[in-house]
Design an enzyme around this catalytic site. Structure first.
Site, short mmCIF file in Angstrom:
data_model
loop_
_atom_site.label_atom_id
_atom_site.label_comp_id
_atom_site.label_asym_id
_atom_site.label_seq_id
_atom_site.Cartn_x
_atom_site.Cartn_y
_atom_site.Cartn_z
N THR A 166 -5.92 11.14 -4.23
CA THR A 166 -5.86 10.93 -2.78
C THR A 166 -5.09 12.08 -2.12
OG1 THR A 166 -5.84 8.58 -3.23
CG2 THR A 166 -5.26 9.21 -1.01
N GLU A 203 0.82 -1.21 0.00
CA GLU A 203 0.00 0.00 0.00
C GLU A 203 0.86 1.26 0.00
OE1 GLU A 203 -2.90 -0.28 -1.08
OE2 GLU A 203 -4.21 0.20 0.58
P1 ADP Z 1 -8.29 2.78 -4.73
O1 ADP Z 1 -8.55 4.27 -4.87
O2 ADP Z 1 -9.31 1.95 -5.42
O3 ADP Z 1 -8.12 2.40 -3.28
P2 ADP Z 1 -5.59 2.96 -4.91
O4 ADP Z 1 -5.54 4.45 -5.04
O5 ADP Z 1 -5.35 2.34 -3.60
O6 ADP Z 1 -6.96 2.46 -5.48
O7 ADP Z 1 -4.50 2.35 -5.88
C1 ADP Z 1 -4.33 2.72 -7.17
C2 ADP Z 1 -2.85 3.04 -7.48
O8 ADP Z 1 -1.98 1.92 -7.21
C3 ADP Z 1 -2.69 3.36 -8.94
O9 ADP Z 1 -1.78 4.44 -9.05
C4 ADP Z 1 -2.09 2.09 -9.53
O10 ADP Z 1 -1.32 2.36 -10.68
C5 ADP Z 1 -1.23 1.58 -8.39
N1 ADP Z 1 -1.03 0.12 -8.43
C6 ADP Z 1 0.14 -0.54 -8.48
N2 ADP Z 1 -0.05 -1.88 -8.48
C7 ADP Z 1 -1.39 -2.09 -8.43
C8 ADP Z 1 -2.19 -3.25 -8.41
N3 ADP Z 1 -1.70 -4.48 -8.44
N4 ADP Z 1 -3.52 -3.07 -8.34
C9 ADP Z 1 -4.05 -1.82 -8.31
N5 ADP Z 1 -3.34 -0.69 -8.34
C10 ADP Z 1 -2.00 -0.81 -8.39
#
Ligand code: ADP
Length: 307
Positions: free
Chosen positions: A181, A128
Site C-alpha cells: 500500500t 484500520e
Molecule cells: P487488504 O489489502 O485486503 O485491504 P489490509 O492491507 O487492509 O488488507 O490489511 C492487511 C494487514 O493488516 C496485514 O499486514 C495484516 O497482518 C494486518 N492485520 C492485523 N490484524 C488483522 C486482521 N484481523 N485481519 C487482517 N489483517 C490484519
C-alpha cells in the site's frame, strides 16, 4: 445474549472515479467471527484460523478497534473473540477492515445496540490505522453499513450510504502478488492538473447519479479513474488485458480494488458477471501467477449476524 457469530464482508474501496472516497460491500466473500462476553475486562483473541495473524490484542486490528469501542463505553467486563479468516490479508479487498468492522458491530449487538452503525465507524478506523498507519474509512464504512458508501468528509467524519441497484454484480480477480500500500501511495503525484480533477469529479457525480437512478449505462460511462489508475495499474501484471477482456465481454466498468493487486468489475446481471469471471480467468491462466476469482452480489447490510 452472551455470544454472537458474524459474517464480516470483504469490500472494494477506491472505486475508480471514487478514488479514496467510494467503496462497496460484497455479499459472498467474508470472514467469520465469534464474540463472547467475558468477566475479564478487555479483549482476548483466543483463536485465529485461515491466516497467520497476531493473537495479541494490540497487534490485531480486531483487538485495536474493539478496545477503542470498549474504552469509549467504559465497560466493567470484556470479550473473547475467534476470527476465522477467509479474506487474504493484502489482497486489496479489505481483509483488515472486515475484522475491524466485525468486532465493533458484534460488541454493539451484544450490548443491545447502544450505538448506531454509523457511530461505530470511527472505532473501526482505529483498527484500520494499525494496518495502514492512516485513518481511512473507505473499507470499514461499506463493511459496517453495506451497499455503496461515500466518505464525503473526514473532518468532521461524514459517510453517506448510497442506494445499490439490484442487478449489479461484482467480479474480482485476486492475483497472488504483493502490492505494498505504501508503494501504491508513493507513486501517485502529489498534485493533479485541473483538467484531470474536472474529469474525475464529473465521473463521480455521474456514477452517484447512475446508482440512484439505476442507469446502468451511465454507471458504466462513469466508472473511470484518471487520477490513480494510470500510475497504479503498472504494479498489476496484465491489468490492461483484464480490463479489455472484461469490457469486451459486457462488464460495465473495471478498475483496481483498494490499492491492488485485486481488480474488480461491475456487471449488470449475474450471467454477465460469471461470463466476465471466466474470460478474465483465461488472461491470468496464461501467466505463471496464481489467482482467485470471485463473483458476488452487493451486500446491502454490512456485517451480518449469523446467530
Ligand atoms: P487488504 O489489502 O485486503 O485491504 P489490509 O492491507 O487492509 O488488507 O490489511 C492487511 C494487514 O493488516 C496485514 O499486514 C495484516 O497482518 C494486518 N492485520 C492485523 N490484524 C488483522 C486482521 N484481523 N485481519 C487482517 N489483517 C490484519
Amino acid at each position: 445474549m452472551n455470544e454472537i457469530k458474524l459474517f464480516c464482508p470483504a469490500t472494494v474501496a477506491n472505486l475508480s472515479c471514487g478514488f479514496d472516497v467510494l467503496g462497496l460491500c460484497l455479499e459472498g466473500i467474508g470472514d467469520e467471527m465469534i464474540i463472547r462476553k467475558s468477566n475479564e475486562k478487555g479483549i482476548r483473541i483466543t483463536k485465529i484460523t485461515g491466516a497467520d495473524l497476531p493473537l495479541e490484542t494490540e497487534k490485531n486490528v480486531a483487538g485495536v478497534a474493539g478496545m477503542a469501542l470498549l474504552n469509549h463505553l467504559n465497560l466493567e467486563f470484556g470479550f473473547e473473540i475467534e476470527i476465522h479468516k477467509k479474506i487474504k490479508a493484502g489482497s486489496g479487498i479489505g481483509s483488515s477492515a472486515a475484522s475491524a468492522a466485525g468486532i465493533v458491530v458484534g460488541i454493539n449487538e451484544l450490548l443491545g445496540n447502544p450505538l448506531l452503525r454509523k457511530e461505530l465507524i470511527p472505532f473501526a478506523m482505529e483498527g484500520e490505522f494499525l494496518a495502514s498507519v492512516s485513518y481511512h474509512a473507505d473499507n470499514v464504512a461499506p463493511a459496517i453499513l453495506g451497499g455503496f458508501t461515500l466518505v464525503r468528509s473526514y473532518d468532521p467524519l461524514e459517510v453517506i450510504k448510497i442506494k445499490s441497484p439490484k442487478d449489479l454484480f461484482v467480479t474480482i480477480i485476486h492475483p497472488h502478488i504483493e502490492v505494498k500500500t505504501s508503494e501504491a501511495r508513493s507513486i501517485l503525484p502529489k498534485e493533479i492538473p485541473l483538467k484531470t480533477a474536472i474529469t474525475q469529479w464529473g465521473n463521480l457525480g455521474g456514477l452517484i447519479s447512475g446508482l440512484y437512478t439505476e442507469d446502468y449505462e451511465l454507471i458504466g460511462r462513469s466508472l473511470q479513474d484518471v487520477v490513480a489508475e494510470p500510475y497504479r495499474k503498472n504494479l498489476i501484471p496484465e491489468f490492461d488485458n483484464v480490463k479489455k477482456v472484461a469490457l469486451e465481454n459486457g462488464a460495465l466498468g473495471c478498475g483496481i480494488s483498494g490499492s491492488g493487486p485485486s481488480i474488480y468489475t461491475l456487471n449488470k446481471s449475474y450471467k454477465t458477471a460469471e461470463n466476465v469471471a471466466n474470460e478474465i480467468k483465461k488472461v491470468y491462466s496464461k501467466t505463471k501467477i496464481g489467482f482467485d476469482v470471485y463473483t458476488s452480489k452487493i451486500c446491502d447490510n454490512g456485517v451480518i449476524k449469523l446467530k
